[in-house]
Design an enzyme around this catalytic site. Structure first.
Site, PDB file in Angstrom:
ATOM      1  N   LYS A   1     -54.202  17.195  70.751  1.00 45.13           N
ATOM      2  CA  LYS A   1     -55.666  17.270  70.602  1.00 45.13           C
ATOM      3  C   LYS A   1     -56.289  15.916  70.989  1.00 45.13           C
ATOM      4  O   LYS A   1     -55.893  15.338  71.991  1.00 45.13           O
ATOM      5  CB  LYS A   1     -56.040  17.683  69.174  1.00 45.13           C
ATOM      6  CG  LYS A   1     -55.251  18.885  68.676  1.00 45.13           C
ATOM      7  CD  LYS A   1     -55.820  19.456  67.411  1.00 45.13           C
ATOM      8  CE  LYS A   1     -54.854  20.460  66.827  1.00 45.13           C
ATOM      9  NZ  LYS A   1     -55.461  21.303  65.811  1.00 45.13           N
TER      10      LYS A   1
ATOM     11  N   HIS B   1     -57.674  27.893  73.379  1.00 47.33           N
ATOM     12  CA  HIS B   1     -57.432  27.305  72.054  1.00 47.33           C
ATOM     13  C   HIS B   1     -58.662  27.505  71.162  1.00 47.33           C
ATOM     14  O   HIS B   1     -59.799  27.409  71.624  1.00 47.33           O
ATOM     15  CB  HIS B   1     -57.095  25.804  72.186  1.00 47.33           C
ATOM     16  CG  HIS B   1     -56.580  25.226  70.905  1.00 47.33           C
ATOM     17  ND1 HIS B   1     -57.419  24.817  69.905  1.00 47.33           N
ATOM     18  CD2 HIS B   1     -55.317  25.036  70.450  1.00 47.33           C
ATOM     19  CE1 HIS B   1     -56.681  24.373  68.884  1.00 47.33           C
ATOM     20  NE2 HIS B   1     -55.401  24.497  69.196  1.00 47.33           N
TER      21      HIS B   1
ATOM     22  N   GLU C   1     -52.537  31.950  66.787  1.00 48.45           N
ATOM     23  CA  GLU C   1     -52.926  30.841  65.920  1.00 48.45           C
ATOM     24  C   GLU C   1     -54.134  31.257  65.077  1.00 48.45           C
ATOM     25  O   GLU C   1     -55.287  31.133  65.532  1.00 48.45           O
ATOM     26  CB  GLU C   1     -53.310  29.627  66.766  1.00 48.45           C
ATOM     27  CG  GLU C   1     -52.203  29.137  67.667  1.00 48.45           C
ATOM     28  CD  GLU C   1     -52.405  27.682  68.025  1.00 48.45           C
ATOM     29  OE1 GLU C   1     -51.542  26.881  67.673  1.00 48.45           O
ATOM     30  OE2 GLU C   1     -53.433  27.336  68.630  1.00 48.45           O
TER      31      GLU C   1
ATOM     32  N   SER D   1     -50.550  24.956  61.200  1.00 51.41           N
ATOM     33  CA  SER D   1     -49.937  24.152  60.134  1.00 51.41           C
ATOM     34  C   SER D   1     -48.413  24.299  60.061  1.00 51.41           C
ATOM     35  O   SER D   1     -47.835  24.281  58.977  1.00 51.41           O
ATOM     36  CB  SER D   1     -50.583  24.457  58.783  1.00 51.41           C
ATOM     37  OG  SER D   1     -51.958  24.084  58.825  1.00 51.41           O
TER      38      SER D   1
ATOM     39  N   GLU E   1     -60.150  25.663  69.086  1.00 48.01           N
ATOM     40  CA  GLU E   1     -61.153  24.582  69.036  1.00 48.01           C
ATOM     41  C   GLU E   1     -62.072  24.636  70.256  1.00 48.01           C
ATOM     42  O   GLU E   1     -63.252  24.288  70.170  1.00 48.01           O
ATOM     43  CB  GLU E   1     -60.436  23.230  68.887  1.00 48.01           C
ATOM     44  CG  GLU E   1     -59.909  23.073  67.455  1.00 48.01           C
ATOM     45  CD  GLU E   1     -58.661  22.241  67.297  1.00 48.01           C
ATOM     46  OE1 GLU E   1     -58.301  21.496  68.217  1.00 48.01           O
ATOM     47  OE2 GLU E   1     -58.025  22.355  66.234  1.00 48.01           O
TER      48      GLU E   1
ATOM     49  N   GLY F   1     -54.756  23.254  61.299  1.00 45.05           N
ATOM     50  CA  GLY F   1     -55.161  21.958  60.768  1.00 45.05           C
ATOM     51  C   GLY F   1     -55.583  21.998  59.306  1.00 45.05           C
ATOM     52  O   GLY F   1     -56.176  21.046  58.798  1.00 45.05           O
TER      53      GLY F   1
ATOM     54  N   ASN G   1     -49.363  19.924  70.537  1.00 44.75           N
ATOM     55  CA  ASN G   1     -50.744  19.733  70.977  1.00 44.75           C
ATOM     56  C   ASN G   1     -51.301  18.479  70.303  1.00 44.75           C
ATOM     57  O   ASN G   1     -51.547  18.473  69.103  1.00 44.75           O
ATOM     58  CB  ASN G   1     -51.568  20.977  70.589  1.00 44.75           C
ATOM     59  CG  ASN G   1     -53.027  20.842  70.946  1.00 44.75           C
ATOM     60  OD1 ASN G   1     -53.420  19.936  71.683  1.00 44.75           O
ATOM     61  ND2 ASN G   1     -53.849  21.747  70.431  1.00 44.75           N
TER      62      ASN G   1
HETATM   63  C1  PEP Z   1     -52.988  23.692  67.165  1.00 43.09           C
HETATM   64  O1  PEP Z   1     -53.872  22.887  67.361  1.00 43.09           O
HETATM   65  O2  PEP Z   1     -52.648  24.464  68.065  1.00 43.09           O
HETATM   66  C2  PEP Z   1     -52.359  23.738  65.839  1.00 43.09           C
HETATM   67  C3  PEP Z   1     -51.550  24.724  65.570  1.00 43.09           C
HETATM   68  O3  PEP Z   1     -52.664  22.714  64.950  1.00 43.09           O
HETATM   69  P1  PEP Z   1     -52.011  22.441  63.502  1.00 43.09           P
HETATM   70  O4  PEP Z   1     -50.521  22.484  63.691  1.00 43.09           O
HETATM   71  O5  PEP Z   1     -52.505  21.102  63.124  1.00 43.09           O
HETATM   72  O6  PEP Z   1     -52.459  23.539  62.610  1.00 43.09           O
END
Ligand code: PEP
Length: 237
Positions: free
Chosen positions: A11, A93, A162, A198, A95, A168, A9
């Site tokens: 973003k 997601h 997640e 992460s 965000e 992040g 992703n």
């Molecule tokens: C994501 O945005 O789905 C995600 C898992 O981000 P990160 O790997 O940066 O935690």
């Protein structure tokens, strides 16, 4: 055993030019090393394109509005996805839920709309820190609510767990916590289930060794092609 499902992703990172460069390098790596599974990339909307690749790289949209076209300023719809043959979309997601304020009712409507059009859907759920701190029962309740109105048996659905506190932040959930939470979700849906939060070269092997973890949705660590190549090398069977 098939290789795990890997999805990147981007973003709000990468331009149209840098995405093309990334895809070309990833294609070269996959053609040379093989992976045995499609690899999914979710670039920003401005970088969507029909890429000529030798390997199976699937380009998905990070978001779209549930419409073919119309008056939804700032959004893209099915007509814009069709232009580039995009058949995969991320829905739910964290965000979009927590920063852009998408409600569960709207997310469920979006899910149903793209499902009716046969898109492959990566559907994300995950609890914020205060819910995790409230205990297992609270987490289960929260995740079940995030599945409200979602057809969890849709054959083109991939789920992603997640935890918001791990996205992040550099904090990854422990293998025990991932296994425990994946078991809760697996009791509701038998669709493939990814972990996200992460994931990086240092922990991807450990994360993907968790029973009931079918792959990873990766943000930050996927943005540099070298990181993505390292992770694919680690997990390829
Ligand atoms: C994501 O945005 O789905 C995600 C898992 O981000 P990160 O790997 O940066 O935690």
């Amino acid at each position: 055993m098939p290789s795990p499902i890997i999805a990147a992703n981007f973003k709000t990172n990468h331009t149209r030019a840098s995405t093309a460069e990334y895809v070309s390098r990833l294609d070269g790596w996959l053609a040379k090393n093989g992976y045995g599974m499609p690899v999914y990339l979710f670039p920003p909307a401005t970088a969507l394109d029909r890429f000529e690749t030798e390997s199976d790289i699937r380009i998905g949209a990070q978001n779209a509005y549930p419409t073919v076209k119309g008056s939804f300023t700032g959004e893209i719809g099915m007509e814009q996805l069709d232009e580039f043959g995009v058949e995969t979309i991320l829905v739910g997601h964290s965000e979009r839920r927590h920063i852009l304020g998408e409600s569960q009712a709207f997310i469920a409507r979006k899910f149903a709309w793209f499902m009716e059009r046969g898109l492959e859907i990566f559907y994300c759920i995950g609890e914020p820190l205060e819910v995790r701190e409230a205990g297992e029962k609270a987490v289960r309740h929260y995740l079940v609510e995030q599945l409200e109105g979602i057809d969890t048996s849709y054959e083109k659905l991939t789920l992603a767990y997640e935890p918001v506190w791990a996205i992040g932040t550099g904090k990854t959930a422990t293998p025990e916590l991932i296994e425990q939470t994946h078991a809760v979700i697996k009791a509701i849906s038998d669709r493939p289930l990814l972990y996200g939060g992460s994931v990086k070269p240092a922990n991807i092997a450990e994360v993907l060794a968790v029973p009931g973890c079918d792959g990873a949705l990766i943000g930050t660590a996927s943005w540099e092609i070298s990181g993505m190549e390292t992770m694919l090398e680690i997990v390829k069977s």
